[in-house]
Design a protein around this motif. Structure first.
Motif, short mmCIF file in Angstrom:
data_model
loop_
_atom_site.label_atom_id
_atom_site.label_comp_id
_atom_site.label_asym_id
_atom_site.label_seq_id
_atom_site.Cartn_x
_atom_site.Cartn_y
_atom_site.Cartn_z
N ASP A 232 0.86 -1.19 0.00
CA ASP A 232 0.00 0.00 0.00
C ASP A 232 0.89 1.23 0.00
N ALA A 233 1.05 1.83 -1.17
CA ALA A 233 1.84 3.05 -1.31
C ALA A 233 0.95 4.27 -1.51
N ALA A 234 -0.36 4.09 -1.30
CA ALA A 234 -1.32 5.20 -1.43
C ALA A 234 -1.78 5.71 -0.08
N CYS A 235 -1.80 4.82 0.91
CA CYS A 235 -2.03 5.20 2.32
C CYS A 235 -3.43 5.71 2.60
N HIS A 236 -4.42 5.28 1.83
CA HIS A 236 -5.80 5.63 2.15
C HIS A 236 -6.33 4.60 3.14
N PRO A 237 -7.08 5.03 4.17
CA PRO A 237 -7.50 4.09 5.21
C PRO A 237 -8.37 2.94 4.73
N ASP A 238 -9.02 3.08 3.57
CA ASP A 238 -9.86 1.99 3.07
C ASP A 238 -9.06 0.85 2.42
N ILE A 239 -7.80 1.12 2.12
CA ILE A 239 -7.03 0.15 1.33
C ILE A 239 -6.69 -1.10 2.12
N PHE A 240 -6.43 -0.98 3.40
CA PHE A 240 -6.00 -2.13 4.19
C PHE A 240 -7.03 -3.26 4.12
N ALA A 241 -8.30 -2.93 4.33
CA ALA A 241 -9.35 -3.96 4.28
C ALA A 241 -9.47 -4.54 2.87
N GLU A 242 -9.36 -3.70 1.86
CA GLU A 242 -9.43 -4.19 0.48
C GLU A 242 -8.25 -5.11 0.18
N ALA A 243 -7.08 -4.74 0.66
CA ALA A 243 -5.90 -5.57 0.43
C ALA A 243 -6.08 -6.95 1.07
N ALA A 244 -6.63 -6.99 2.28
CA ALA A 244 -6.85 -8.27 2.95
C ALA A 244 -7.85 -9.13 2.19
N ALA A 245 -8.86 -8.49 1.62
CA ALA A 245 -9.87 -9.23 0.87
C ALA A 245 -9.31 -9.78 -0.44
N LEU A 246 -8.39 -9.05 -1.06
CA LEU A 246 -7.84 -9.46 -2.36
C LEU A 246 -6.70 -10.46 -2.23
N ALA A 247 -6.01 -10.45 -1.10
CA ALA A 247 -4.77 -11.21 -0.98
C ALA A 247 -5.00 -12.71 -1.03
N SER A 248 -4.00 -13.39 -1.54
CA SER A 248 -3.98 -14.84 -1.51
C SER A 248 -3.84 -15.33 -0.07
N PRO A 249 -4.37 -16.50 0.26
CA PRO A 249 -4.04 -17.11 1.55
C PRO A 249 -2.52 -17.20 1.69
N THR A 264 -11.24 0.29 9.16
CA THR A 264 -12.01 -0.80 9.74
C THR A 264 -11.63 -2.10 9.05
N ILE A 265 -11.18 -3.06 9.85
CA ILE A 265 -10.81 -4.36 9.32
C ILE A 265 -11.07 -5.41 10.40
N THR A 266 -11.53 -6.56 10.00
CA THR A 266 -11.82 -7.61 10.97
C THR A 266 -10.60 -8.51 11.17
N GLN A 267 -10.48 -9.04 12.37
CA GLN A 267 -9.43 -10.04 12.61
C GLN A 267 -9.61 -11.25 11.70
N GLN A 268 -10.86 -11.61 11.46
CA GLN A 268 -11.14 -12.80 10.66
C GLN A 268 -10.56 -12.66 9.25
N SER A 269 -10.62 -11.45 8.69
CA SER A 269 -10.13 -11.25 7.33
C SER A 269 -8.63 -11.49 7.24
N LEU A 270 -7.93 -11.32 8.36
CA LEU A 270 -6.49 -11.56 8.40
C LEU A 270 -6.17 -13.01 8.78
N THR A 271 -6.79 -13.47 9.86
CA THR A 271 -6.42 -14.79 10.38
C THR A 271 -6.97 -15.93 9.53
N SER A 272 -8.10 -15.72 8.85
CA SER A 272 -8.66 -16.81 8.04
C SER A 272 -7.73 -17.19 6.90
N LYS A 273 -6.93 -16.24 6.44
CA LYS A 273 -5.95 -16.52 5.38
C LYS A 273 -4.52 -16.60 5.94
#
Length: 335
Positions: A232-249, A264-273
Motif C-alpha cells: 500500500d503506497a497510497a495510504c488511504h484508510p480503506d485500502i487495508f481492508a481491500e488488500a486483505a480481501a484481495l490477498a492470496s491465503p 475498519t478491518i476484521t481479525q477474521q479477514s487476516l487470520t482466516s488466510k
C-alpha cells in the motif's frame, strides 16, 4: 546562505542565514540537488504530526562535504554524498536490534532538525554516504526515496514467483515497482491507481499490468487473481481492508505512510488466510543497498524525474508537486 524555511504552517520563506559550522562528529554538506517529497508538502501545510517549527525542510538531498567537525577524518572533505535523514540514539531497544528508524529518540533531518533545502546543511558524519562516480549528481537525491521501497521489501522478501499488487502509482509506488522488478525479479507486478497518467508512469517503470480502479472495483478487474504480495503506497484508510480481501491465503501485506484516519478491518479477514502484515517507516540502514543497486543499473531513478526547478522558485515547485499529479512525479531542486 539561502534556506527554505517553514516558519509556521502555511508560511514558506526563502531566508538568509549564516553558514553553519559543524559540531564534533558532524560534516557540512554543500547541497547541489534536493528532491521534494510529499512529507515536505505536509510540513508546509501543518499536516505532519512530527514536524517542529520553524524548520528548514528537505530530507532527500545530495552534495559535497566542504567542512568537517572535530573527530571526523579530514579525508572526507570533497566527498560526494547523499544523506540518510534517520538520526538515532544508538542505545534504545529499537536501535539495539537494528531498527534505528523507530528509535525512541528519533530525529529526522528536515523534520525534527534542519534539512537540505538550503545551500549548506549539517549532518552527522555517519549519515553522509559516499557515492561512486557512476551515479550522476542530477539523480543522486533519489537514493533516499528508494530506501523506503528497500525497507518494506526487506520485510516482505519478494520472490520471482510472487504476484505483486501495488496500490498507488505516485513516487513511492513507482520506486516499489522498480525494486520489485529490477532487484527481486518479480515476474508479475500489478499497479492500481485512479489517474491514467500515473498508470502510464507505472508501465514506464516496469509494471506488467496497470489498472484504473476509479469506477470498476479491483476485485472485478483481477478476475480471481489473488496477489501473494501487496504494497500500500497510497495510504488511504480503506485500502487495508481491500488488500486483505484481495490477498492470496498466506499472502503478505506491506503498509507505507502514516495516515491518521482510522480504518475498519476484521481479525477474521487476516487470520482466516493467515496473512502477514508488515509496516514500515523511513529506512533502516538501506542506503548502501540502494547505492549499489543504482550503481549496478538495477533501478533507474531518472524515470521518476519530471522537473528540475531552481531553489528560489520553491513555492512554484512545491505547488506543482502537490497540485499536478498528472504531469509531475519527482521535482528536483537545483541549489
Amino acid at each position: 546562505m539561502k534556506s527554505v524555511v517553514i516558519e509556521q504552517p502555511g508560511q514558506l520563506n526563502i531566508a538568509q542565514r549564516n553558514v553553519p559550522q559543524p559540531d564534533p562528529g558532524e560534516v557540512r554538506v554543500k547541497v547541489k540537488y534536493a528532491s521534494i517529497c510529499g512529507s515536505d508538502v505536509h510540513i508546509w501545510h501543518g499536516h505532519n504530526p512530527f514536524a517542529r517549527y520553524p524548520r528548514v525542510i528537505g530530507h532527500e538531498f545530495f552534495g559535497i562535504i566542504d567542512a568537517v567537525g572535530a573527530g571526523v577524518d579530514p579525508a572526507r572533505l570533497d566527498t560526494r554524498v547523499v544523506v540518510d535523514p534517520v538520526v538515532s540514539c544508538g542505545h534504545c531497544y529499537p536501535c539495539s536490534i537494528g531498527r534505528p528508524n523507530v528509535c525512541s529518540e528519533l530525529q529526522v533531518i528536515g523534520v525534527h532538525r534542519d534539512g537540505g533545502f538550503s545551500e549548506f546543511a549539517l549532518v552527522p558524519d555517519a549519515n553522509a554516504w559516499a557515492l561512486p562516480d557512476s551515479i550522476e549528481d542530477r539523480v543522486a537525491s533519489l537514493v533516499e526515496p528508494f530506501t523506503i521501497a528497500a525497507n518494506i521489501c526487506a520485510f516482505l522478501q519478494p520472490q520471482p514467483q510472487d504476484i505483486a499488487l501495488v496500490f498507488g502509482a505516485g513516487p513511492m509506488g513507482l520506486t516499489a515497482i522498480q525494486v520489485l522488478k529490477g532487484v527481486y525479479g518479480v515476474e508479475r507486478v500489478i499497479v492500481a491507481d485512479r489517474i491514467d497518467e500515473r498508470l502510464q508512469m507505472a508501465r514506464d517503470n516496469g509494471a506488467d499490468l496497470a489498472l484504473n480502479n476509479t469506477e470498476t472495483p479491483l476485485a472485478t478487474q483481477l478476475n480471481g487473481v489473488q496477489p501473494t504480495l501487496i504494497i500500500d503506497a497510497a495510504c488511504h484508510p480503506d485500502i487495508f481492508a481491500e488488500a486483505a480481501a484481495l490477498a492470496s491465503p498466506a499472502g503478505r501485506i506491506g503498509l507505507l505512510g502514516f495516515s491518521g484516519a482510522p480504518c475498519t478491518i476484521t481479525q477474521q479477514s487476516l487470520t482466516s488466510k493467515e496473512l502477514s502484515v508488515f509496516t514500515s517507516r523511513l529506512n533502516s540502514h538501506r542506503f548502501p543497498h540502494v547505492i549499489r543497486w543504482m550503481a549496478e543499473g538495477k533501478i533507474a531513478p531518472h524515470k521518476l524525474i519530471t522537473h528540475y526547478i531552481p531553489l528560489n522558485e520553491i513555492e512554484r515547485a512545491m505547488t506543482l508537486f502537490e497540485k499536478d499529479p498528472r504531469a509531475c512525479c519527482k521535482v528536483i531542486l537545483e541549489i
